[in-house]
Write a protein that holds these residues in place. Structure first.
Motif, PDB file in Angstrom:
ATOM      1  N   VAL A  93      13.970  -5.553   0.977  1.00 23.20           N
ATOM      2  CA  VAL A  93      12.687  -5.688   1.680  1.00 23.20           C
ATOM      3  C   VAL A  93      12.706  -4.813   2.934  1.00 23.20           C
ATOM      4  O   VAL A  93      13.637  -4.876   3.735  1.00 23.20           O
ATOM      5  N   LYS A  94      11.670  -4.012   3.077  1.00 25.07           N
ATOM      6  CA  LYS A  94      11.558  -3.130   4.236  1.00 25.07           C
ATOM      7  C   LYS A  94      11.464  -3.938   5.529  1.00 25.07           C
ATOM      8  O   LYS A  94      10.954  -5.066   5.519  1.00 25.07           O
ATOM      9  N   GLY A 102       8.633  -6.417   6.235  1.00 23.02           N
ATOM     10  CA  GLY A 102       8.199  -6.954   4.955  1.00 23.02           C
ATOM     11  C   GLY A 102       8.540  -8.429   4.816  1.00 23.02           C
ATOM     12  O   GLY A 102       9.124  -9.048   5.708  1.00 23.02           O
ATOM     13  N   VAL A 104       0.737  -1.093  -0.114  1.00 18.99           N
ATOM     14  CA  VAL A 104       2.050  -1.732  -0.108  1.00 18.99           C
ATOM     15  C   VAL A 104       2.699  -1.683  -1.497  1.00 18.99           C
ATOM     16  O   VAL A 104       2.019  -1.515  -2.513  1.00 18.99           O
ATOM     17  N   ARG A 105       4.019  -1.811  -1.523  1.00 17.69           N
ATOM     18  CA  ARG A 105       4.785  -1.898  -2.779  1.00 17.69           C
ATOM     19  C   ARG A 105       5.274  -3.329  -2.923  1.00 17.69           C
ATOM     20  O   ARG A 105       5.818  -3.897  -1.973  1.00 17.69           O
ATOM     21  N   ARG A 117      12.822   0.071  -2.098  1.00 20.47           N
ATOM     22  CA  ARG A 117      12.529  -0.931  -1.069  1.00 20.47           C
ATOM     23  C   ARG A 117      11.070  -1.333  -1.205  1.00 20.47           C
ATOM     24  O   ARG A 117      10.226  -0.547  -1.617  1.00 20.47           O
ATOM     25  N   LEU A 173       0.841  -7.927   6.401  1.00 19.34           N
ATOM     26  CA  LEU A 173       1.067  -6.575   5.886  1.00 19.34           C
ATOM     27  C   LEU A 173      -0.132  -5.643   5.928  1.00 19.34           C
ATOM     28  O   LEU A 173       0.036  -4.446   6.146  1.00 19.34           O
ATOM     29  N   ASP A 212       7.601  -3.831   0.327  1.00 18.44           N
ATOM     30  CA  ASP A 212       6.946  -4.537   1.433  1.00 18.44           C
ATOM     31  C   ASP A 212       6.903  -6.038   1.175  1.00 18.44           C
ATOM     32  O   ASP A 212       6.926  -6.825   2.115  1.00 18.44           O
ATOM     33  N   ALA A 213       6.806  -6.426  -0.101  1.00 23.57           N
ATOM     34  CA  ALA A 213       6.745  -7.847  -0.460  1.00 23.57           C
ATOM     35  C   ALA A 213       7.491  -8.066  -1.766  1.00 23.57           C
ATOM     36  O   ALA A 213       7.378  -7.264  -2.692  1.00 23.57           O
TER      37      ALA A 213
END
Length: 195
Positions: A147-148, A151, A49-50, A119, A40, A121-122
Protein backbone atom coordinates in the motif's frame (compact mmCIF):
# COMPACT_ATOMS: atom_id res chain seq x y z
CA UNK A 1 -26.43 -7.03 -6.22
CA UNK A 2 -25.80 -3.69 -7.92
CA UNK A 3 -23.22 -0.95 -8.40
CA UNK A 4 -24.02 1.84 -5.94
CA UNK A 5 -22.42 4.91 -7.48
CA UNK A 6 -20.41 6.33 -10.34
CA UNK A 7 -20.39 5.60 -14.07
CA UNK A 8 -22.20 2.26 -13.70
CA UNK A 9 -24.58 3.24 -10.91
CA UNK A 10 -27.59 0.94 -10.67
CA UNK A 11 -26.12 -1.75 -12.96
CA UNK A 12 -26.66 -5.29 -11.73
CA UNK A 13 -23.72 -7.60 -11.13
CA UNK A 14 -23.99 -11.33 -10.71
CA UNK A 15 -22.65 -13.46 -7.89
CA UNK A 16 -21.64 -17.10 -8.30
CA UNK A 17 -24.22 -19.70 -7.30
CA UNK A 18 -23.93 -21.45 -3.95
CA UNK A 19 -22.42 -20.28 -0.70
CA UNK A 20 -18.73 -20.11 -1.57
CA UNK A 21 -18.86 -16.30 -1.66
CA UNK A 22 -20.54 -13.79 0.64
CA UNK A 23 -21.22 -10.48 -1.13
CA UNK A 24 -20.70 -7.34 0.95
CA UNK A 25 -24.14 -5.76 1.61
CA UNK A 26 -24.91 -2.50 -0.23
CA UNK A 27 -25.05 -0.49 2.99
CA UNK A 28 -21.59 -1.70 4.03
CA UNK A 29 -20.13 -1.09 0.57
CA UNK A 30 -21.57 2.42 0.65
CA UNK A 31 -19.90 3.14 4.00
CA UNK A 32 -16.62 1.62 2.82
CA UNK A 33 -16.45 3.78 -0.30
CA UNK A 34 -17.52 6.91 1.54
CA UNK A 35 -14.55 6.42 3.89
CA UNK A 36 -12.17 5.67 1.01
CA UNK A 37 -13.25 8.66 -1.05
CA UNK A 38 -12.72 11.02 1.88
CA UNK A 39 -9.16 9.65 2.24
CA UNK A 40 -8.15 9.23 -1.40
CA UNK A 41 -10.16 11.11 -3.97
CA UNK A 42 -12.67 13.49 -2.52
CA UNK A 43 -16.45 13.01 -2.33
CA UNK A 44 -17.91 10.95 -5.15
CA UNK A 45 -14.66 9.99 -6.84
CA UNK A 46 -11.71 7.66 -6.71
CA UNK A 47 -10.29 9.21 -9.87
CA UNK A 48 -6.96 7.72 -10.84
CA UNK A 49 -6.39 5.36 -7.90
CA UNK A 50 -5.18 1.74 -8.17
CA UNK A 51 -7.02 -0.88 -6.15
CA UNK A 52 -6.39 -4.52 -5.27
CA UNK A 53 -9.42 -6.71 -4.55
CA UNK A 54 -8.27 -9.83 -2.66
CA UNK A 55 -10.70 -12.74 -2.26
CA UNK A 56 -12.63 -10.87 -4.95
CA UNK A 57 -15.56 -13.25 -5.44
CA UNK A 58 -17.83 -11.62 -8.03
CA UNK A 59 -15.63 -8.51 -7.93
CA UNK A 60 -18.18 -6.22 -6.28
CA UNK A 61 -15.63 -4.08 -4.42
CA UNK A 62 -13.21 -3.65 -7.31
CA UNK A 63 -16.06 -3.04 -9.77
CA UNK A 64 -17.49 -0.36 -7.47
CA UNK A 65 -14.06 1.29 -7.36
CA UNK A 66 -13.79 1.25 -11.16
CA UNK A 67 -17.28 2.71 -11.47
CA UNK A 68 -16.17 5.54 -9.20
CA UNK A 69 -13.16 6.39 -11.37
CA UNK A 70 -10.34 4.09 -10.24
CA UNK A 71 -7.67 3.82 -12.94
CA UNK A 72 -7.11 0.10 -12.44
CA UNK A 73 -8.32 -2.80 -10.33
CA UNK A 74 -6.48 -6.07 -9.81
CA UNK A 75 -8.80 -8.91 -8.81
CA UNK A 76 -7.49 -12.00 -7.00
CA UNK A 77 -9.77 -15.03 -6.81
CA UNK A 78 -9.15 -18.78 -7.08
CA UNK A 79 -12.69 -20.24 -7.00
CA UNK A 80 -13.73 -21.22 -10.55
CA UNK A 81 -17.41 -20.29 -10.21
CA UNK A 82 -16.49 -16.90 -8.73
CA UNK A 83 -13.97 -16.32 -11.51
CA UNK A 84 -16.64 -16.98 -14.14
CA UNK A 85 -19.00 -14.48 -12.46
CA UNK A 86 -16.18 -11.93 -12.18
CA UNK A 87 -15.21 -12.27 -15.87
CA UNK A 88 -18.89 -11.99 -16.88
CA UNK A 89 -19.30 -8.84 -14.78
CA UNK A 90 -16.19 -7.23 -16.29
CA UNK A 91 -17.44 -8.03 -19.80
CA UNK A 92 -20.99 -6.80 -19.14
CA UNK A 93 -19.69 -3.49 -17.76
CA UNK A 94 -16.97 -3.28 -20.46
CA UNK A 95 -14.24 -2.77 -17.86
CA UNK A 96 -11.70 -5.36 -19.04
CA UNK A 97 -9.25 -2.67 -20.18
CA UNK A 98 -8.92 -1.33 -16.61
CA UNK A 99 -8.86 -4.71 -14.87
CA UNK A 100 -6.40 -7.52 -14.31
CA UNK A 101 -7.52 -10.89 -12.94
CA UNK A 102 -5.15 -13.16 -11.04
CA UNK A 103 -6.71 -16.63 -10.68
CA UNK A 104 -4.75 -17.74 -7.64
CA UNK A 105 -4.43 -17.87 -3.87
CA UNK A 106 -4.45 -14.41 -2.26
CA UNK A 107 -1.26 -14.83 -0.21
CA UNK A 108 0.69 -16.09 -3.22
CA UNK A 109 -0.70 -13.24 -5.33
CA UNK A 110 0.30 -10.62 -2.74
CA UNK A 111 3.85 -11.96 -2.67
CA UNK A 112 3.98 -11.97 -6.49
CA UNK A 113 2.72 -8.37 -6.66
CA UNK A 114 5.25 -7.26 -4.02
CA UNK A 115 8.01 -9.03 -5.96
CA UNK A 116 7.08 -7.07 -9.10
CA UNK A 117 7.08 -3.78 -7.20
CA UNK A 118 3.33 -3.20 -7.58
CA UNK A 119 1.80 -0.71 -5.15
CA UNK A 120 -1.81 0.29 -4.56
CA UNK A 121 -3.80 3.17 -3.13
CA UNK A 122 -6.41 0.80 -1.68
CA UNK A 123 -6.45 -2.92 -0.89
CA UNK A 124 -9.64 -4.83 -0.01
CA UNK A 125 -9.39 -8.01 2.09
CA UNK A 126 -12.84 -9.62 2.07
CA UNK A 127 -12.17 -13.30 2.81
CA UNK A 128 -14.55 -15.83 4.35
CA UNK A 129 -14.80 -14.76 7.98
CA UNK A 130 -12.18 -16.38 10.17
CA UNK A 131 -10.06 -17.60 7.24
CA UNK A 132 -6.38 -17.71 8.29
CA UNK A 133 -5.42 -16.71 4.73
CA UNK A 134 -6.92 -13.27 5.34
CA UNK A 135 -4.54 -12.57 8.22
CA UNK A 136 -1.64 -14.00 6.19
CA UNK A 137 -2.53 -11.71 3.28
CA UNK A 138 -2.70 -8.71 5.63
CA UNK A 139 0.76 -9.53 7.01
CA UNK A 140 2.28 -10.16 3.56
CA UNK A 141 0.85 -6.91 2.18
CA UNK A 142 2.23 -4.97 5.14
CA UNK A 143 5.66 -6.58 5.09
CA UNK A 144 5.96 -5.98 1.37
CA UNK A 145 4.85 -2.34 1.40
CA UNK A 146 2.00 -3.10 -1.01
CA UNK A 147 0.00 0.00 0.00
CA UNK A 148 1.36 3.38 -1.02
CA UNK A 149 1.99 6.02 1.65
CA UNK A 150 -1.36 7.71 2.26
CA UNK A 151 -3.19 4.61 1.04
CA UNK A 152 -5.56 2.32 2.93
CA UNK A 153 -6.21 -1.38 3.44
CA UNK A 154 -9.82 -2.31 4.25
CA UNK A 155 -10.35 -5.58 6.15
CA UNK A 156 -13.89 -6.96 6.37
CA UNK A 157 -14.63 -9.30 9.27
CA UNK A 158 -17.41 -10.55 11.51
CA UNK A 159 -18.32 -7.99 14.17
CA UNK A 160 -17.91 -10.70 16.81
CA UNK A 161 -14.22 -11.07 15.90
CA UNK A 162 -11.57 -8.50 16.86
CA UNK A 163 -9.60 -7.06 13.95
CA UNK A 164 -6.13 -8.56 13.54
CA UNK A 165 -3.07 -6.67 14.73
CA UNK A 166 0.12 -6.50 12.70
CA UNK A 167 3.22 -4.33 13.28
CA UNK A 168 3.28 -3.24 9.63
CA UNK A 169 -0.15 -1.61 10.00
CA UNK A 170 -1.65 1.18 12.04
CA UNK A 171 -5.32 0.53 12.71
CA UNK A 172 -7.18 3.72 11.78
CA UNK A 173 -10.70 2.71 12.78
CA UNK A 174 -13.25 -0.07 13.00
CA UNK A 175 -16.95 0.44 12.21
CA UNK A 176 -19.64 -2.18 12.69
CA UNK A 177 -22.78 -2.61 10.58
CA UNK A 178 -24.78 -5.32 12.31
CA UNK A 179 -22.83 -8.56 11.98
CA UNK A 180 -20.28 -7.04 9.57
CA UNK A 181 -17.33 -4.85 10.55
CA UNK A 182 -14.83 -2.89 8.47
CA UNK A 183 -11.39 -2.09 9.82
CA UNK A 184 -9.26 0.46 8.00
CA UNK A 185 -5.48 0.14 8.23
CA UNK A 186 -2.77 2.59 7.22
CA UNK A 187 0.85 1.61 6.58
CA UNK A 188 2.78 2.01 9.85
CA UNK A 189 5.48 4.65 9.76
CA UNK A 190 9.03 3.28 9.67
CA UNK A 191 10.76 3.54 13.09
CA UNK A 192 12.91 6.53 12.04
CA UNK A 193 9.73 8.48 11.22
CA UNK A 194 8.13 7.88 14.62
CA UNK A 195 10.80 9.68 16.64
Amino acid sequence: MRIISGEHRGRTITAPPGRTTRPTPDRVRGALFSALESRLGGPGSLEGVRVLDLFAGSGALGLEALSRGAAEAVFVERDRAALRALQDNLATLKLQDRARVMPEDAVHAVRALVGRGDRFDAVFVDAPYGAPEAVEALAAAGAGGLVKPGGTLVFEHASADPPPEDPAWQRARTRSYGTVSLTLYLPAAPPEETR
